[in-house]
Design a protein around this motif. Structure first.
Motif, PDB file in Angstrom:
ATOM      1  N   GLU A  65      52.833  26.335  33.077  1.00 34.47           N
ATOM      2  CA  GLU A  65      53.214  26.249  34.387  1.00 34.47           C
ATOM      3  C   GLU A  65      53.878  24.858  34.960  1.00 34.47           C
ATOM      4  OE1 GLU A  65      50.828  28.042  37.203  1.00 34.47           O
ATOM      5  OE2 GLU A  65      51.021  30.010  36.550  1.00 34.47           O
ATOM      6  N   ASP A  66      52.934  23.800  34.627  1.00 29.14           N
ATOM      7  CA  ASP A  66      53.091  22.456  34.984  1.00 29.14           C
ATOM      8  C   ASP A  66      52.499  21.458  34.160  1.00 29.14           C
ATOM      9  OD1 ASP A  66      54.199  20.635  36.770  1.00 29.14           O
ATOM     10  OD2 ASP A  66      53.505  21.456  38.430  1.00 29.14           O
ATOM     11  N   ILE A  67      52.874  20.325  34.275  1.00 24.41           N
ATOM     12  CA  ILE A  67      52.233  19.077  33.451  1.00 24.41           C
ATOM     13  C   ILE A  67      52.696  18.065  34.378  1.00 24.41           C
ATOM     14  CG2 ILE A  67      52.588  17.727  31.439  1.00 24.41           C
ATOM     15  CD1 ILE A  67      53.554  20.101  29.731  1.00 24.41           C
ATOM     16  N   VAL A  68      51.536  17.085  34.568  1.00 26.40           N
ATOM     17  CA  VAL A  68      51.498  16.071  35.106  1.00 26.40           C
ATOM     18  C   VAL A  68      51.182  14.950  34.366  1.00 26.40           C
ATOM     19  CG1 VAL A  68      50.853  14.776  37.256  1.00 26.40           C
ATOM     20  CG2 VAL A  68      51.397  16.870  37.519  1.00 26.40           C
ATOM     21  N   ILE A  69      51.568  13.729  33.924  1.00 29.76           N
ATOM     22  CA  ILE A  69      51.123  12.880  32.996  1.00 29.76           C
ATOM     23  C   ILE A  69      50.613  11.690  34.133  1.00 29.76           C
ATOM     24  CG2 ILE A  69      51.810  11.202  31.432  1.00 29.76           C
ATOM     25  CD1 ILE A  69      53.431  12.523  30.194  1.00 29.76           C
ATOM     26  N   LYS A  70      49.393  11.358  33.731  1.00 27.02           N
ATOM     27  CA  LYS A  70      48.780  10.236  34.793  1.00 27.02           C
ATOM     28  C   LYS A  70      49.248   9.119  34.448  1.00 27.02           C
ATOM     29  CE  LYS A  70      45.692  11.021  36.942  1.00 27.02           C
ATOM     30  NZ  LYS A  70      45.940  10.990  38.511  1.00 27.02           N
ATOM     31  N   THR A  71      49.547   8.103  35.432  1.00 30.19           N
ATOM     32  CA  THR A  71      49.721   6.566  35.421  1.00 30.19           C
ATOM     33  C   THR A  71      48.499   5.907  34.526  1.00 30.19           C
ATOM     34  OG1 THR A  71      50.857   6.972  37.485  1.00 30.19           O
ATOM     35  CG2 THR A  71      50.140   4.673  36.702  1.00 30.19           C
ATOM     36  N   ARG A  72      49.147   5.461  33.635  1.00 30.41           N
ATOM     37  CA  ARG A  72      48.115   4.658  32.765  1.00 30.41           C
ATOM     38  C   ARG A  72      47.767   3.283  33.100  1.00 30.41           C
ATOM     39  NH1 ARG A  72      50.370   4.411  26.565  1.00 30.41           N
ATOM     40  NH2 ARG A  72      51.579   2.752  27.441  1.00 30.41           N
ATOM     41  N   LYS A  73      46.577   3.202  33.324  1.00 30.94           N
ATOM     42  CA  LYS A  73      45.950   2.138  33.717  1.00 30.94           C
ATOM     43  C   LYS A  73      45.693   0.931  32.488  1.00 30.94           C
ATOM     44  CE  LYS A  73      43.360   4.148  37.362  1.00 30.94           C
ATOM     45  NZ  LYS A  73      42.049   4.453  38.032  1.00 30.94           N
ATOM     46  N   SER A  74      45.638   1.439  31.347  1.00 36.49           N
ATOM     47  CA  SER A  74      45.687   0.530  30.235  1.00 36.49           C
ATOM     48  C   SER A  74      46.371   1.134  29.090  1.00 36.49           C
ATOM     49  CB  SER A  74      44.334   0.070  30.135  1.00 36.49           C
ATOM     50  OG  SER A  74      43.842   1.394  29.514  1.00 36.49           O
ATOM     51  N   ARG A  75      46.653   0.437  28.052  1.00 36.45           N
ATOM     52  CA  ARG A  75      47.193   0.728  26.785  1.00 36.45           C
ATOM     53  C   ARG A  75      46.194   1.686  26.069  1.00 36.45           C
ATOM     54  NH1 ARG A  75      51.938  -0.545  24.800  1.00 36.45           N
ATOM     55  NH2 ARG A  75      51.355  -0.307  22.716  1.00 36.45           N
ATOM     56  N   SER A  76      45.083   1.543  26.272  1.00 35.07           N
ATOM     57  CA  SER A  76      44.046   2.079  25.442  1.00 35.07           C
ATOM     58  C   SER A  76      43.881   3.716  25.749  1.00 35.07           C
ATOM     59  CB  SER A  76      42.782   1.429  25.366  1.00 35.07           C
ATOM     60  OG  SER A  76      42.068   1.559  26.716  1.00 35.07           O
ATOM     61  N   LYS A  77      44.328   4.346  26.900  1.00 33.25           N
ATOM     62  CA  LYS A  77      43.916   5.538  27.205  1.00 33.25           C
ATOM     63  C   LYS A  77      44.990   6.027  27.996  1.00 33.25           C
ATOM     64  CE  LYS A  77      40.261   8.594  28.927  1.00 33.25           C
ATOM     65  NZ  LYS A  77      39.158   8.779  29.768  1.00 33.25           N
ATOM     66  N   SER A  78      45.479   7.545  27.779  1.00 29.93           N
ATOM     67  CA  SER A  78      46.567   8.143  28.500  1.00 29.93           C
ATOM     68  C   SER A  78      46.084   9.462  28.699  1.00 29.93           C
ATOM     69  CB  SER A  78      47.880   8.141  27.883  1.00 29.93           C
ATOM     70  OG  SER A  78      48.463   6.890  27.726  1.00 29.93           O
ATOM     71  N   SER A  79      46.373  10.232  29.951  1.00 34.42           N
ATOM     72  CA  SER A  79      45.861  11.389  30.145  1.00 34.42           C
ATOM     73  C   SER A  79      46.925  12.078  30.983  1.00 34.42           C
ATOM     74  CB  SER A  79      44.467  11.381  30.854  1.00 34.42           C
ATOM     75  OG  SER A  79      44.638  10.855  32.101  1.00 34.42           O
ATOM     76  N   ALA A  80      46.616  13.557  30.879  1.00 40.92           N
ATOM     77  CA  ALA A  80      47.640  14.344  31.706  1.00 40.92           C
ATOM     78  C   ALA A  80      46.879  15.529  32.153  1.00 40.92           C
ATOM     79  CB  ALA A  80      48.777  14.798  30.719  1.00 40.92           C
ATOM     80  N   ILE A  81      47.427  16.313  33.203  1.00 41.02           N
ATOM     81  CA  ILE A  81      46.874  17.653  33.448  1.00 41.02           C
ATOM     82  C   ILE A  81      47.981  18.876  33.185  1.00 41.02           C
ATOM     83  CG2 ILE A  81      46.434  19.057  35.542  1.00 41.02           C
ATOM     84  CD1 ILE A  81      44.235  17.061  35.093  1.00 41.02           C
ATOM     85  N   VAL A  82      47.579  19.588  32.585  1.00 39.37           N
ATOM     86  CA  VAL A  82      48.169  20.814  32.055  1.00 39.37           C
ATOM     87  C   VAL A  82      47.804  22.146  32.603  1.00 39.37           C
ATOM     88  CG1 VAL A  82      48.948  21.962  29.861  1.00 39.37           C
ATOM     89  CG2 VAL A  82      48.643  19.648  29.737  1.00 39.37           C
ATOM     90  N   VAL A  83      48.712  22.803  33.309  1.00 35.88           N
ATOM     91  CA  VAL A  83      48.397  23.968  33.965  1.00 35.88           C
ATOM     92  C   VAL A  83      49.134  24.867  33.124  1.00 35.88           C
ATOM     93  CG1 VAL A  83      48.468  25.520  35.966  1.00 35.88           C
ATOM     94  CG2 VAL A  83      48.472  22.979  36.305  1.00 35.88           C
ATOM     95  N   MET A  84      48.277  26.027  32.622  1.00 35.30           N
ATOM     96  CA  MET A  84      48.653  26.895  31.716  1.00 35.30           C
ATOM     97  C   MET A  84      48.859  28.273  32.731  1.00 35.30           C
ATOM     98  SD  MET A  84      48.605  25.849  28.687  1.00 35.30           S
ATOM     99  CE  MET A  84      49.129  27.147  27.408  1.00 35.30           C
ATOM    100  N   GLY A  85      49.772  29.054  32.195  1.00 40.48           N
ATOM    101  CA  GLY A  85      50.259  30.626  33.009  1.00 40.48           C
ATOM    102  C   GLY A  85      48.833  31.438  33.117  1.00 40.48           C
TER     103      GLY A  85
END
Length: 297
Positions: free
Chosen positions: A207-227
């Motif tokens: 349904e939706d994906i939001v990629i979080k703003t990266r505070k550092s190069r060592s870690k990235s994250s996102a929120i994935v909303v499934m149907g």
């Protein structure tokens, strides 16, 4: 024959052709690579994008990656380099889990000693659980705000401008059982919303994906909303196939069951009605499972 230079180290030639990378990419046949190239050529040819100033460069990059993957020798070297990156990221993640746990235990013992009381492992676990719950809740709030902005027609993007809007709906009523928290080593891998959607669509509607703003190069994250909750549960159960992505559930009580493990580092808690899994323990568990499979093989 194409050359491998330092300027090309960060290019994933599979991703350029919109193909799966990693072990799945290494298993692709030449016919599958050729088919992907023909499809992308039709879509990304400069004649199809007369108003896009980057169309020519993009098409040249597509052609270069295709020629690279057709060269069996270069492809083998490239697959080995990707595999080395994944293994290095896994080792770093495991080392980070152990190091942070050791620091946390040491701090707890020092606090207990100062108070004249023995360290309580249960109290340590509860504090770490609350911190994780607070982090997830904060990301959910940001996620809801971004969705509300999309519904009201506001131009909302993440720090990288990488925001994919799904069906318009009241984000406050989003079922947490359908929401997944996804994280990865940002220094070794880079994902767009479209790439994440392709990865998670094999488990069901996204349904939706939001990629979080990266505070550092060592870690990235996102929120994935499934149907559906079932699709979210399927993604969690098959998270090994998504490596190096780390997938964790975010659900209300009675939602998706928490992932269980027999390692002492792994804990699942239920704080104020919000269920979650210890992401670091998940990484450690994956490494143990991979080692067991290697030994059995």
């Amino acid at each position: 024959m194409a050359a491998i230079g330092p300027e090309a180290d960060d290019i994933d030639h599979y991703e350029v052709l919109c193909l799966p990378s990693g072990e799945e990419g290494a298993a692709l046949t030449i016919e599958q690579i050729e088919k992907a190239y023909r499809t992308q050529s039709r879509l990304r040819h400069p004649d199809k994008r007369p108003d896009d100033p980057s169309a020519t460069a993009d098409f040249q990059r597509l052609s270069s990656s295709y020629k690279f993957l057709r060269d069996e020798s270069l492809r083998r070297q490239f697959d080995a380099r990707l595999r080395g990156r994944r293994e290095a990221a896994a080792r770093a993640a495991a080392a980070g889990v152990k190091r942070r746990k050791a620091v946390s235990d040491l701090e707890e013992r020092e606090r207990a000693a100062a108070a004249g009381q023995p360290a309580n492992p249960e109290e340590i676990a509860k504090r770490e659980a609350k911190r994780t719950a607070a982090d997830i809740e904060r990301e959910l709030q940001e996620f809801r705000a971004a969705k509300q902005a999309a519904v009201s027609g506001a131009a909302s993007t993440s720090g990288h401008g990488d925001r994919k809007a799904g069906a318009a709906q009241d984000s406050v009523k989003t079922d947490k059982g359908k929401i997944l928290k996804v994280s990865w080593d940002g220094s070794a891998y880079s994902y767009t919303a479209a790439e994440l959607k392709d990865l998670f669509q094999k488990f069901g509607e996204v349904e939706d994906i939001v990629i979080k703003t990266r505070k550092s190069r060592s870690k990235s994250s996102a929120i994935v909303v499934m149907g559906t909750k079932d699709a979210a549960l399927l993604a969690i159960k098959n998270d090994v196939s998504l490596f190096p992505l780390i997938v964790a559930p975010v659900q209300e009580s009675g939602g998706l069951p928490a992932r269980s493990t027999q390692t002492h580092e792994s804990r699942t808690s239920n704080i104020d009605g919000t269920g979650f899994s210890d992401l670091e323990a998940s990484v450690f568990r994956k490494l143990q499972e991979a080692q067991k499979r290697k030994q059995c093989g």
